[in-house]
Scaffold this motif. Structure first.
Motif, PDB file in Angstrom:
ATOM      1  N   GLU A 121       8.736  -1.929   3.098  1.00 54.68           N
ATOM      2  CA  GLU A 121       8.784  -1.535   1.680  1.00 54.68           C
ATOM      3  C   GLU A 121       9.789  -2.433   0.981  1.00 54.68           C
ATOM      4  OE1 GLU A 121      10.326   2.171  -1.138  1.00 54.68           O
ATOM      5  OE2 GLU A 121      10.558   2.233   1.049  1.00 54.68           O
ATOM      6  N   GLY A 122       9.490  -2.796  -0.258  1.00 57.28           N
ATOM      7  CA  GLY A 122      10.427  -3.653  -0.975  1.00 57.28           C
ATOM      8  C   GLY A 122      10.051  -3.843  -2.426  1.00 57.28           C
ATOM      9  N   TYR A 123      10.795  -4.714  -3.073  1.00 51.15           N
ATOM     10  CA  TYR A 123      10.566  -5.045  -4.479  1.00 51.15           C
ATOM     11  C   TYR A 123      10.172  -6.519  -4.539  1.00 51.15           C
ATOM     12  CZ  TYR A 123      12.577  -0.539  -5.477  1.00 51.15           C
ATOM     13  OH  TYR A 123      12.808   0.807  -5.522  1.00 51.15           O
ATOM     14  N   PHE A 124       8.959  -6.745  -5.029  1.00 54.29           N
ATOM     15  CA  PHE A 124       8.376  -8.065  -5.019  1.00 54.29           C
ATOM     16  C   PHE A 124       8.072  -8.514  -6.446  1.00 54.29           C
ATOM     17  CE2 PHE A 124       7.238  -5.582  -1.300  1.00 54.29           C
ATOM     18  CZ  PHE A 124       7.704  -6.385  -0.265  1.00 54.29           C
ATOM     19  N   ARG A 125       7.598  -9.716  -6.584  1.00 54.56           N
ATOM     20  CA  ARG A 125       7.262 -10.231  -7.904  1.00 54.56           C
ATOM     21  C   ARG A 125       6.235  -9.340  -8.588  1.00 54.56           C
ATOM     22  NH1 ARG A 125       4.776 -16.072  -7.772  1.00 54.56           N
ATOM     23  NH2 ARG A 125       3.183 -14.846  -6.665  1.00 54.56           N
ATOM     24  N   GLU A 126       5.326  -8.766  -7.784  1.00 56.30           N
ATOM     25  CA  GLU A 126       4.287  -7.892  -8.351  1.00 56.30           C
ATOM     26  C   GLU A 126       4.823  -6.509  -8.717  1.00 56.30           C
ATOM     27  OE1 GLU A 126       2.434 -10.736  -5.377  1.00 56.30           O
ATOM     28  OE2 GLU A 126       4.234  -9.518  -5.550  1.00 56.30           O
ATOM     29  N   GLY A 127       5.970  -6.125  -8.128  1.00 58.16           N
ATOM     30  CA  GLY A 127       6.541  -4.805  -8.389  1.00 58.16           C
ATOM     31  C   GLY A 127       6.946  -4.121  -7.095  1.00 58.16           C
ATOM     32  N   HIS A 128       7.242  -2.824  -7.183  1.00 60.70           N
ATOM     33  CA  HIS A 128       7.637  -2.035  -6.015  1.00 60.70           C
ATOM     34  C   HIS A 128       6.394  -1.807  -5.156  1.00 60.70           C
ATOM     35  CE1 HIS A 128       9.186   2.084  -4.361  1.00 60.70           C
ATOM     36  NE2 HIS A 128       9.379   1.091  -3.502  1.00 60.70           N
ATOM     37  N   GLY A 129       6.470  -2.234  -3.901  1.00 60.03           N
ATOM     38  CA  GLY A 129       5.283  -2.126  -3.069  1.00 60.03           C
ATOM     39  C   GLY A 129       5.605  -2.154  -1.593  1.00 60.03           C
ATOM     40  N   ILE A 130       4.553  -2.385  -0.812  1.00 59.81           N
ATOM     41  CA  ILE A 130       4.658  -2.375   0.633  1.00 59.81           C
ATOM     42  C   ILE A 130       3.801  -3.513   1.170  1.00 59.81           C
ATOM     43  CG2 ILE A 130       2.778  -0.694   0.862  1.00 59.81           C
ATOM     44  CD1 ILE A 130       4.265   0.518   3.218  1.00 59.81           C
ATOM     45  N   VAL A 131       4.311  -4.186   2.214  1.00 59.90           N
ATOM     46  CA  VAL A 131       3.567  -5.305   2.793  1.00 59.90           C
ATOM     47  C   VAL A 131       3.497  -5.123   4.306  1.00 59.90           C
ATOM     48  CG1 VAL A 131       4.171  -6.958   0.993  1.00 59.90           C
ATOM     49  CG2 VAL A 131       5.643  -6.741   3.001  1.00 59.90           C
ATOM     50  N   SER A 132       2.420  -5.575   4.899  1.00 58.16           N
ATOM     51  CA  SER A 132       2.318  -5.559   6.357  1.00 58.16           C
ATOM     52  C   SER A 132       3.146  -6.702   6.931  1.00 58.16           C
ATOM     53  CB  SER A 132       0.854  -5.692   6.787  1.00 58.16           C
ATOM     54  OG  SER A 132       0.320  -6.921   6.324  1.00 58.16           O
TER      55      SER A 132
END
Length: 758
Positions: free
Chosen positions: A208-219
């Protein structure tokens, strides 16, 4: 648009209740329905003064029914030389619902850590060498120095969690995997700021984190050392946790949700635990761990007298609640409730026993195009008789509050106050008593408020500085009498003049809703229209932005009026800095009844005329005010809003007595306790300004002003009338009609509206 700005400005937010009882005859039929997603919480109390360490998640043992955690306690000691020594103690606790089962001092202060089957593992800082090092430790023993293998040297370590083959370390921008001997297995970098790691039921690793696209989740793929596409999380989600059942759960605004992750796009959340239905203090709760969707471990924050506390709470699913079997009070609201109000509702439901608040949320109707949709819908349903809430928490000036007041559909709270020993008339500031009264009846109570008005000096006002206020005609006469080199108000424009000079109620003095009459065709209103036309547009208006230059103009008498906002103790002194003298006068906004001071509140409590259990509703209102007072503690002499009760105000400012306030002519300020290193006189200030002490005399003067009458808020323009006025004035200012024609059109249209809405 201006009315929306006024409402948005207003929006800018512990004793158990007495027995909650049902009256013999209900005006409303029994409520039906079922409350679902109900959980019951069990506290695992820590000793007083100890609080959970947020970087080390507690662990729940379902078989033993215990919680293991790391907690901290900070103590301060005053030394003989007057300095303060602060000490931090860390301790492991094994907790049951009855208290502490085991405790042990922690051997090190971790950056982050985790409890596993073979003990406590953590990451800790080491400064024995010249450079900062990050060490992997088991208990008090150092296993490995992992600094060089971590992103940015491990400067922003977020999380340590056990993996099947060792440990995963999360830094701000990467995941690093180590064996239990400290050997590096792999690292994966990501384009974002990671905050947590989790595994789903299939064993897949997610970050889970904060990315350029917004607050999200990545595998996170250890094999390719890469991350997948960002899956955005719902906007109200604040944290994600992996359940022992393989699902991912998250804390959201209304409760705990089960996440569904698509291949791309945005994740969806299904509500599993409802904070409101479970009497859980959602705004002050955080999800720590999830089991199978029926058991969650939360951390709840509590306001303490000296410091806040963080307590582990185990929440288990309970039976649904059949509303027909309990005494209920329906509370309706048309704007999102602030955190404090949601906390109060949860606390009341938890403590009241035989009565509970159920909430009808009309704020879900709000859209970007229509932020007042909820208030207008609630107002329509109340007027039509299809909505019969017992209580309304509303925004003063919105239509739901307006219809209750105009149609006398509110219960007079005055008789309740006269019988109370806490929420008494003498304990309520006079500005609030007058602002929320209609024909001698008290229709609402706000938890807090602030007062705005117009202020000037005795020298500038002359004979008008008599404390009797003024009318719109007096204001226009005053404006015409000013010398050419004196401005009426800083930055005055066509668009802002009504709010700045007439106050939040603006054209209220031309409307009498009680008698269904208006006077927009009067000479005074036509004069006002011509005055507006003489002003520059907001784009062309010259507003002084440099405070030093602005204050210099005030000191020289080159600006005649200033908008005065009383919402904290420091602002009490700011007016002296603005004008360069304490000989100022609150003349107020134009009014037909003396000094027109406008009272603004974030929210107001109303009990409806058709409330099914008035005594129970009063118990709830009283409970909220008690809670508000119990939580009112300040560490600096500033109150964002003035508490409506004098006792709450006194409690809030008690710690500020003796502090100093430096108000500088550049608009900045500083508050401090007197002592070495701080200025003791104005000539010691670092820049020009005034130095004033927060003492009993200053507080008394402020309280005396807050006891002065305020505009009756119930006289605010109905939104429909406000829209008529704005539409016609806009056409006039665009040159489409004359002032006389504009006034006549407003008079005609508003008269028709009044006749149709008696």
């Amino acid at each position: 648009m201006k009315r929306l700005l006024i409402l948005l400005t207003a929006l800018s937010l512990l004793l158990p209740a007495a027995g909650c009882r049902k009256e013999a005859v209900d005006q409303n039929p029994p409520r039906t329905g079922v409350l679902t997603n109900v959980f019951r919480g069990t506290e695992y109390p820590l000793p007083q003064g100890w609080r959970l360490t947020e970087t080390v998640p507690p662990v729940f043992d379902p078989e033993a029914g215990t919680v293991r955690c790391l907690a901290s306690r900070r103590t301060e000691t005053e030394n003989e030389d007057g300095t303060i020594t602060s000490d931090l103690a860390l301790r492991f606790f094994l907790l049951s619902p009855d208290g502490v089962l085991e405790e042990e001092d922690a051997p090190t202060n971790p950056l982050c850590g985790t409890f596993v089957s073979d003990g406590f593992w953590c990451l800790a800082e080491d400064y024995e060498t010249r450079s900062r090092r990050v060490l992997l430790k088991h208990g008090g023993k150092t296993i490995a120095d992992v600094t060089d293998s971590l992103d940015n040297g491990g400067r922003y370590v977020r999380q340590l969690r056990e993996d099947g083959e060792g440990f995963l370390i999360l830094t701000e921008g990467a995941v690093a995997a180590f064996t239990k001997t400290g050997s590096l297995r792999f690292t994966v970098s990501g384009l974002g700021q990671f905050v947590s790691l989790l595994r789903d039921g299939d064993g897949a690793l997610w970050a889970e984190g904060y990315f350029r696209e917004g607050h999200g989740i990545v595998s996170v793929d250890p094999e390719t050392c890469s991350t997948g596409a960002v899956l955005l999380l719902p906007s109200d989600v604040t944290g994600v946790s992996a359940g022992a059942d393989g699902n991912l759960y998250a804390a959201a605004r209304d409760g705990i949700v089960r996440l569904t992750l698509p291949e791309d796009g945005e994740a969806a959340g299904e509500l599993v635990l409802s904070y409101l239905n479970s009497s859980i203090d959602g705004p002050n709760a955080a999800l720590l761990a999830a089991a199978d969707g029926d058991t969650f471990l939360l951390r709840e924050y509590r306001k303490g007298e000296v410091t806040d506390e963080a307590v582990p709470v185990l929440c288990r699913r309970a039976e649904d609640i059949d509303l027909s079997t309990v005494t209920t009070l329906e509370l309706a609201h048309a704007f999102p409730l602030g955190a404090s109000l949601r906390t109060f509702i949860a606390a009341y439901n938890k403590s009241s026993g035989d009565c509970r608040i159920i909430v009808s949320d009309y704020s879900s109707r709000i859209t970007d195009d229509d932020p007042l949709a909820g208030a207008n819908q609630l107002a329509f349903e109340i007027a039509a008789g299809t909505a019969r809430p017992d209580l309304v928490i509303g925004v003063p000036g919105a239509e739901d509050v307006g219809v209750l007041v105009r149609k006398s559909l509110f219960a007079d709270l005055g008789p309740f106050m006269k019988k109370d020993d806490f929420l008494t008339p003498d304990n309520l500031f006079g500005a609030v008593k007058t602002a929320y009264a209609s024909d001698g009846r008290l229709w609402g109570l706000p938890l807090s408020f602030h007062v705005s008005s117009l202020r000037s000096t005795k020298e500038i006002l002359g004979s008008r500085a008599n404390g009797k206020g003024w009318s719109v005609a007096d204001l226009l006469d005053f404006a015409e009498s000013l010398p050419d080199d004196v401005r009426l108000l800083n930055g005055l424009s066509r668009e802002g003049a009504a709010l700045s000079l007439l106050g939040p109620l603006r054209y209220q003095s031309f409307l009498d809703t009680k008698r269904a009459k208006c006077s927009f065709d009067s000479r005074d209103f036509i004069r006002w229209l011509n005055f507006l036309a003489s002003l520059p547009s907001a784009r062309d208006a010259h507003a002084m932005r440099d405070n030093e230059e602005l204050y210099a103009l005030y000191h020289a008498g080159k600006i005649a009026l200033a908008e005065d906002h009383v919402y904290d103790l420091v602002n009490w002194f700011r007016r002296e800095a603005i004008w360069g003298t304490d000989e100022t006068v609150r003349i107020g906004y134009p009014s037909s009844s003396g000094d027109g001071a406008a009272v603004t509140s974030e929210t107001v409590f109303l009990m409806t005329k058709f409330c099914s259990s008035p005594d129970a509703a009063w118990d709830f209102i009283r409970f909220c005010f008690r809670e508000n007072e119990a939580r009112s503690r300040l560490d600096i002499p500033m109150i964002p809003m003035i508490p409506a009760l004098k006792s709450t105000f006194d409690r809030a400012v008690s710690r500020t007595i003796g502090a100093w306030a430096a108000i500088y002519y550049d608009g900045s300020l500083m508050t401090f306790d007197p002592g070495p290193g701080y200025p003791a006189a104005e000539d010691e200030l670092e820049k020009p300004g005034i130095l004033r002490i927060i003492d009993e005399e200053a507080v008394g003067r402020l309280k005396a002003e807050l006891d002065l009458p305020g505009f009756p808020i119930g006289d605010a323009l109905p939104s429909a009338v406000d829209e008529i006025i704005e539409e016609e004035i806009s056409a006039f200012l665009a040159g489409a009609t004359s002032a006389e024609d504009c006034a006549a059109k407003i008079q005609s249209r508003v008269s028709i509206w009044l006749a149709e809405n008696k």
